[in-house]
Motif scaffolding. Structure first.
Motif, mmCIF file in Angstrom:
data_model
loop_
_atom_site.group_PDB
_atom_site.id
_atom_site.type_symbol
_atom_site.label_atom_id
_atom_site.label_comp_id
_atom_site.label_asym_id
_atom_site.label_seq_id
_atom_site.Cartn_x
_atom_site.Cartn_y
_atom_site.Cartn_z
ATOM 1 N N GLU A 1 42.743 31.630 36.789
ATOM 2 C CA GLU A 1 43.143 33.039 36.740
ATOM 3 C C GLU A 1 41.967 33.985 36.986
ATOM 4 N N THR A 2 40.747 33.563 36.665
ATOM 5 C CA THR A 2 39.596 34.431 36.938
ATOM 6 C C THR A 2 39.403 34.653 38.434
ATOM 7 N N LYS A 3 39.927 33.745 39.246
ATOM 8 C CA LYS A 3 39.811 33.872 40.705
ATOM 9 C C LYS A 3 41.019 34.582 41.317
ATOM 10 N N ASN A 4 42.008 34.878 40.496
ATOM 11 C CA ASN A 4 43.257 35.458 40.991
ATOM 12 C C ASN A 4 43.234 36.962 40.754
ATOM 13 N N THR A 5 43.175 37.723 41.816
ATOM 14 C CA THR A 5 43.097 39.185 41.693
ATOM 15 C C THR A 5 44.468 39.842 41.762
ATOM 16 N N SER B 1 34.700 47.106 34.581
ATOM 17 C CA SER B 1 34.472 48.104 35.630
ATOM 18 C C SER B 1 33.961 49.429 35.082
ATOM 19 N N SER C 1 32.719 31.438 37.045
ATOM 20 C CA SER C 1 33.702 32.490 37.329
ATOM 21 C C SER C 1 33.478 33.611 36.334
ATOM 22 N N LEU D 1 34.175 37.857 35.230
ATOM 23 C CA LEU D 1 34.814 39.162 35.356
ATOM 24 C C LEU D 1 33.919 40.184 34.675
ATOM 25 N N GLN E 1 46.249 40.393 36.083
ATOM 26 C CA GLN E 1 45.285 39.298 35.910
ATOM 27 C C GLN E 1 44.739 39.263 34.486
ATOM 28 N N TYR E 2 44.322 40.421 33.966
ATOM 29 C CA TYR E 2 43.756 40.465 32.621
ATOM 30 C C TYR E 2 44.778 40.049 31.574
#
Length: 289
Positions: free
Chosen positions: A135-139, A8, A3, A5, A143-144
């Protein structure tokens, strides 16, 4: 299972958690520009980190700072999980008052870069790890923020375990007792590393021969005294490069180097990258933002 992140703004790794198994993981020197927590569930062999070597043990948790060199020389397949995060995602220098892991888990030149956790401690740690994975999969919103909260909890738990396992070097106070000398050495390095860079300097401060002090240092820290001093200087240089906008020349001068180019060569020899590349890949002036 992996997983990840990504930041950006620059496309770099922000946070990553993954399971690993087999010979091919961490079997060569790693010098990552992010923090790594490696939970070894199973494996035999040795860890090579900085200037030292240690035996691998099941149930160990390893903590490595950006550009800290390490590799596992496993005798057979190893199994575990890893958590990696960039300083831009979570900076231990900026959050020292919250998690107190800097100088305990990370950037501790006096202790091995790992702890061994018991079955009871695993029951405390692994639910937090699973929350991080989930949580890494929860958008969803924030989240951060939730990831950071879980990461802080994990770092606090690990720091508490490390503190419990650190030997108390101040129990014995005999002048000829190695732990007593080592505590004075640690104090001397912390006080003088900006101005005194040679092993003989510290032998003189402690009123012991350089050869005798070198033997004691190697026996207790598994490192030479020169390596110990160099690591402490590099840790401070990395901190300044990341947190401030000071020039390399200014940082070099504050660390006792009048020649900026000599300092840059010293930094690259010990960190494997130049001060400029370290600043570009890890971060810049984070403490001034």
């Amino acid at each position: 299972m992996v997983s990840t992140l990504v930041n950006s703004k620059n496309g770099h790794l922000a946070f990553k958690i993954f399971d690993f198994e087999g010979q091919g993981h961490f079997d060569h020197i790693h010098r990552n520009n992010y923090y790594s927590l490696i939970f070894l569930k199973q494996g035999k062999g040795s860890l090579k980190a900085d200037f030292a070597s240690y035996d691998l043990k099941d149930g160990s948790v390893f903590a490595f700072s950006p550009y800290q060199p390490f590799m596992f020389a496993a005798e057979d397949g190893i199994k575990g999980l890893a958590i990696q995060f960039h300083p831009d995602f979570f900076c231990i220098h900026k959050h020292q008052n919250e998690v107190a892991c800097n100088g305990v888990l990370f950037n501790n030149i006096y202790e091995p870069p790992f702890i061994t956790v018991s079955a009871t401690q695993e029951q405390q740690l692994y639910p937090v790890i699973e929350q991080l994975r989930s949580e890494t999969k929860n958008t969803a919103i924030a989240q951060y923020e939730l990831l950071l909260a879980h990461l802080k909890i994990l770092l606090i738990y690990l720091s508490r375990i490390k503190i419990e396992q650190q030997p108390d070097l101040q129990k014995n106070t005999g002048d000829n007792d190695p732990p007593f000398i080592l505590q004075h050495l640690k104090n001397a390095i912390e006080h003088h590393f900006r101005t005194k860079h040679s092993a003989s300097d510290y032998a003189s401060i402690l009123h012991i021969s350089p050869k005798a002090l070198g033997r004691i240092t190697k026996a207790y820290f598994n490192k030479t005294l020169t390596a110990l001093i160099s690591e402490r200087i590099i840790i401070e240089a990395k901190r300044e490069l990341y947190l401030t906008s000071k020039t390399v020349k200014e940082i070099a001068f504050e660390l006792g180097y009048e020649d900026e180019y000599y300092f840059s060569r010293f930094f690259k020899t010990n960190a494997d990258v130049s001060p400029q590349i370290y600043r570009e890949s890890v971060g810049f002036a984070a403490g001034e933002q």
